[in-house]
Design a protein around this motif. Structure first.
Motif, PDB file in Angstrom:
ATOM      1  N   LEU A 120      11.263 -20.668  67.382  1.00 14.07           N
ATOM      2  CA  LEU A 120      11.907 -20.968  66.141  1.00 14.07           C
ATOM      3  C   LEU A 120      11.696 -20.028  65.323  1.00 14.07           C
ATOM      4  CD1 LEU A 120      14.356 -22.555  64.989  1.00 14.07           C
ATOM      5  CD2 LEU A 120      12.298 -24.190  64.353  1.00 14.07           C
ATOM      6  N   ARG A 121      10.388 -19.700  65.034  1.00 18.91           N
ATOM      7  CA  ARG A 121       9.981 -18.899  63.966  1.00 18.91           C
ATOM      8  C   ARG A 121      10.647 -17.417  64.180  1.00 18.91           C
ATOM      9  NH1 ARG A 121       9.251 -23.982  63.308  1.00 18.91           N
ATOM     10  NH2 ARG A 121       7.749 -24.290  61.395  1.00 18.91           N
TER      11      ARG A 121
ATOM     12  N   HIS B 182      19.503 -29.363  70.904  1.00 19.86           N
ATOM     13  CA  HIS B 182      18.475 -30.337  71.192  1.00 19.86           C
ATOM     14  C   HIS B 182      17.652 -30.776  69.864  1.00 19.86           C
ATOM     15  CE1 HIS B 182      18.682 -29.952  75.591  1.00 19.86           C
ATOM     16  NE2 HIS B 182      18.769 -28.746  75.373  1.00 19.86           N
ATOM     17  N   GLN B 183      18.372 -30.539  68.881  1.00 21.38           N
ATOM     18  CA  GLN B 183      17.724 -30.940  67.402  1.00 21.38           C
ATOM     19  C   GLN B 183      16.322 -30.249  67.297  1.00 21.38           C
ATOM     20  OE1 GLN B 183      18.287 -35.185  67.965  1.00 21.38           O
ATOM     21  NE2 GLN B 183      20.101 -35.115  66.481  1.00 21.38           N
ATOM     22  N   LEU B 184      16.445 -28.970  67.500  1.00 23.54           N
ATOM     23  CA  LEU B 184      15.180 -28.150  67.455  1.00 23.54           C
ATOM     24  C   LEU B 184      15.041 -27.292  66.282  1.00 23.54           C
ATOM     25  CD1 LEU B 184      14.550 -27.269  71.184  1.00 23.54           C
ATOM     26  CD2 LEU B 184      13.204 -29.207  69.877  1.00 23.54           C
ATOM     27  N   LEU B 185      15.930 -27.286  65.587  1.00 22.80           N
ATOM     28  CA  LEU B 185      16.102 -26.038  64.293  1.00 22.80           C
ATOM     29  C   LEU B 185      15.176 -26.493  63.273  1.00 22.80           C
ATOM     30  CD1 LEU B 185      20.116 -25.447  64.370  1.00 22.80           C
ATOM     31  CD2 LEU B 185      17.986 -23.918  65.198  1.00 22.80           C
ATOM     32  N   ASP B 186      14.888 -27.703  62.970  1.00 24.10           N
ATOM     33  CA  ASP B 186      13.749 -27.993  61.989  1.00 24.10           C
ATOM     34  C   ASP B 186      12.519 -28.500  62.368  1.00 24.10           C
ATOM     35  OD1 ASP B 186      15.912 -27.698  59.842  1.00 24.10           O
ATOM     36  OD2 ASP B 186      16.987 -29.274  60.731  1.00 24.10           O
ATOM     37  N   LEU B 187      11.997 -27.819  63.539  1.00 24.24           N
ATOM     38  CA  LEU B 187      10.636 -28.222  64.011  1.00 24.24           C
ATOM     39  C   LEU B 187       9.552 -27.900  62.936  1.00 24.24           C
ATOM     40  CD1 LEU B 187      10.582 -27.159  67.544  1.00 24.24           C
ATOM     41  CD2 LEU B 187      10.854 -29.367  66.880  1.00 24.24           C
ATOM     42  N   PRO B 188       8.600 -28.860  62.459  1.00 31.86           N
ATOM     43  CA  PRO B 188       7.496 -28.672  61.490  1.00 31.86           C
ATOM     44  C   PRO B 188       6.532 -27.604  62.058  1.00 31.86           C
ATOM     45  CG  PRO B 188       7.272 -30.513  62.719  1.00 31.86           C
ATOM     46  CD  PRO B 188       8.504 -30.152  63.423  1.00 31.86           C
TER      47      PRO B 188
END
Length: 211
Positions: A106-107, A205-211
């Protein structure tokens, strides 16, 4: 990450990323990123705050791709399925899995958007276009949203020291500025496709805002 930047190598890597089933293969993805890091490093310290982080993220992913579970890290799709199925992703807050493949990619994904916009701006700009304006606009439309104010401020100041558009095109190592522009036109659709598939997969998969 040693060696001169070659836009042709980046083009080849991203062209090899996507399969007929629209899966994104991690090996060529990371190879393309290694090339993009050489591009950032060739510009000196201006982009070091991004390139150093990208190098660390690439190393994490290469370790996964060569590790005991490497068969689960052949593509982004297999990685997402494996990590989510086995509870290896910190969804709401960083805890047991701070360097999961999903978070790490993601980064890189966010930084790829900035590079995509910046390279497109170089491609479509005029000879006298301000590279600092192109870079700042690209940064503000992508990575800036994920950086604290101090980094945003430092970045926009650093961008003021960027060389001319023609100097950037010479760094591409593919010949004349016109040839570099033509190859950017060939490479960017592949980068855009990889970015788009990744964005769609992570959104699903709702992974665009992972902390």
């Amino acid at each position: 990450m040693a060696g001169a930047f070659s836009l042709r190598e980046v083009l080849g890597a991203f062209r090899a990323c996507v399969t007929e089933r629209r899966e994104v293969l991690l090996a060529p993805y990371l190879r393309g990123w290694r090339g993009l890091v050489r591009f950032l490093q060739s510009l000196g310290t201006v982009f070091s705050f991004i390139s150093k982080d990208a190098v660390a993220k690439i190393q994490i992913m290469e370790n996964y791709c060569c590790g005991e579970q490497r068969e689960n890290y052949t593509s982004l799709q297999s990685m997402v399925e494996y990590e989510l199925t086995n509870g290896l992703v910190d969804i709401h807050k960083r805890s047991e899995h701070p360097d999961s493949g999903c978070r790490t990619v993601l980064r890189l994904h966010r930084a790829l958007r900035w590079l995509q916009l910046f390279l497109e701006g170089l491609r479509t700009g005029q000879e006298d276009s301000s590279t600092s304006v192109i870079c700042t606009d690209s940064y503000n439309a992508s990575l800036a949203a994920y950086h604290p104010w101090v980094i945003r401020k430092a970045a926009t100041v650093a961008f003021c020291a960027l060389p001319s558009r023609n100097a950037f095109l010479e760094i591409m190592n593919v010949g004349t500025p016109e040839e570099a522009v033509a190859m950017l036109g060939e490479a960017l659709p592949y980068i855009c496709e990889v970015y788009g598939i990744t964005q769609e997969l992570f959104a699903q998969h709702q992974l665009l805002d992972l902390p």
